[in-house]
Design a protein around this motif. Sequence first.
Motif, PDB file in Angstrom:
ATOM      1  N   TYR A   1      -6.318  -0.876   2.883  1.00 47.49           N
ATOM      2  CA  TYR A   1      -5.267  -2.324   2.611  1.00 47.49           C
ATOM      3  C   TYR A   1      -5.457  -3.162   3.828  1.00 47.49           C
ATOM      4  CZ  TYR A   1      -1.015  -4.698   1.377  1.00 47.49           C
ATOM      5  OH  TYR A   1      -0.124  -5.746   1.279  1.00 47.49           O
TER       6      TYR A   1
ATOM      7  N   ALA B   1      -8.466  -1.428  -1.636  1.00 47.30           N
ATOM      8  CA  ALA B   1      -7.543  -0.154  -1.083  1.00 47.30           C
ATOM      9  C   ALA B   1      -7.677   1.124  -1.646  1.00 47.30           C
ATOM     10  CB  ALA B   1      -6.225  -0.611  -0.801  1.00 47.30           C
TER      11      ALA B   1
ATOM     12  N   ALA C   1      -4.130  -6.887  -0.980  1.00 45.59           N
ATOM     13  CA  ALA C   1      -5.208  -7.064  -0.314  1.00 45.59           C
ATOM     14  C   ALA C   1      -6.149  -7.512  -1.258  1.00 45.59           C
ATOM     15  CB  ALA C   1      -5.789  -5.644   0.270  1.00 45.59           C
ATOM     16  N   ASP C   2      -6.112  -7.256  -2.661  1.00 51.15           N
ATOM     17  CA  ASP C   2      -7.185  -7.798  -3.521  1.00 51.15           C
ATOM     18  C   ASP C   2      -6.913  -9.443  -3.656  1.00 51.15           C
ATOM     19  OD1 ASP C   2      -8.790  -5.358  -4.383  1.00 51.15           O
ATOM     20  OD2 ASP C   2      -6.777  -4.676  -4.984  1.00 51.15           O
TER      21      ASP C   2
ATOM     22  N   THR D   1      -3.851  -4.306  -5.307  1.00 48.91           N
ATOM     23  CA  THR D   1      -2.691  -4.728  -4.219  1.00 48.91           C
ATOM     24  C   THR D   1      -2.844  -6.033  -3.728  1.00 48.91           C
ATOM     25  OG1 THR D   1      -4.145  -3.942  -2.320  1.00 48.91           O
ATOM     26  CG2 THR D   1      -2.784  -2.150  -3.535  1.00 48.91           C
TER      27      THR D   1
ATOM     28  N   PRO E   1       1.065  -1.231  -0.008  1.00 54.01           N
ATOM     29  CA  PRO E   1       0.125  -0.114   0.052  1.00 54.01           C
ATOM     30  C   PRO E   1       0.764   1.263   0.037  1.00 54.01           C
ATOM     31  CG  PRO E   1       0.059  -0.926   2.234  1.00 54.01           C
ATOM     32  CD  PRO E   1       1.025  -2.007   1.306  1.00 54.01           C
TER      33      PRO E   1
ATOM     34  N   GLU F   1      -3.166   4.398   0.827  1.00 50.92           N
ATOM     35  CA  GLU F   1      -3.966   3.156   0.665  1.00 50.92           C
ATOM     36  C   GLU F   1      -3.719   2.400   2.127  1.00 50.92           C
ATOM     37  OE1 GLU F   1      -3.048   2.504  -4.074  1.00 50.92           O
ATOM     38  OE2 GLU F   1      -1.889   1.598  -2.358  1.00 50.92           O
ATOM     39  N   ARG F   2      -2.950   2.580   2.966  1.00 51.22           N
ATOM     40  CA  ARG F   2      -2.689   1.653   4.027  1.00 51.22           C
ATOM     41  C   ARG F   2      -3.743   1.468   4.935  1.00 51.22           C
ATOM     42  NH1 ARG F   2       2.273   0.345   5.628  1.00 51.22           N
ATOM     43  NH2 ARG F   2       3.285   2.168   4.077  1.00 51.22           N
TER      44      ARG F   2
END
Length: 208
Positions: free
Chosen positions: A93, A148, A155-156, A153, A85, A89-90
Motif C-alpha cells: 500500500y 496492495a 492506494a488504488d 484501497t 491497508p 497490505e500495508r
Amino acid sequence: MTEQLVFYTNPMSRGRIARWMLEEIGEPYRTEYLEFGTTMKAPDYLSVNPMGKVPAIRHGDTVVTECAAICAYMAEAFPQAGLGPTAVERGSYFRWMFFAAGPMEMAVVNRLLGFEVPPERLRMTGCGSFANVMDTLEQAVTASPYIAGDRFTAADVYVGSHIGYGLNFNTIEKRPAFIDYWSRVSDRDAYRRGNELDNAAMPKQANT
C-alpha cells in the motif's frame, strides 16, 4: 459532532484525485473552487497551502495537502470506508502509493518536458529511467488484482489516477497491463460521481 471537511480544488487539476477519494469515503464535505494565479495565490488560500496550489483539505483544524497524503490521511481518518491497508497490505500500500508520488511522477514529468537524464547520472535522479519506471509499474499492477492485494484501497485511487491520466493524455505507455488495471479500478460509482461533479464545474471555471 463530526468535524467539517472542506475541499479546495480546481476541476482542471490533481484535485480530481482527492475528489475521487472524498467520494469513496462517503462523508459530507464542502467544496471551495479556486482559480489558477488569482484566488489560488491570494492570502486567504496561502494560509491553507503556502505553495498556492490545489488540492488541499481541511478537516476540522487539520490541513492536508499533496494528493498521496490526502488519500492516506482520509483512509485513516475514516476507517469505516475500509480503504486503509490491513497489516498484510500495508507494505505494498505505502510502497506503490509513494512510488507513484515520487519516481513515477518525476520520470513522467521529465519526459513530458523533454528532459533526458544522461545515462551516467541516472543514479542521481532518484527515479532512474522512464523505461525502468514503466517496467516496475507494470510489475506492480500485475502482481495482484489491486495495487496492495486482492481488494481496492486508497492506494488504488492514487496509483490508478496517475495511470488513468497517463493513458488519457499519452504520458505513459499504453501497455495492456495498465489498461486492464485502470479499467478495473475506475469501474466504481465514487469515481463516476467525482468525475460528474468536476466535469459540471469546468464550464463555470473556464469562463470566469
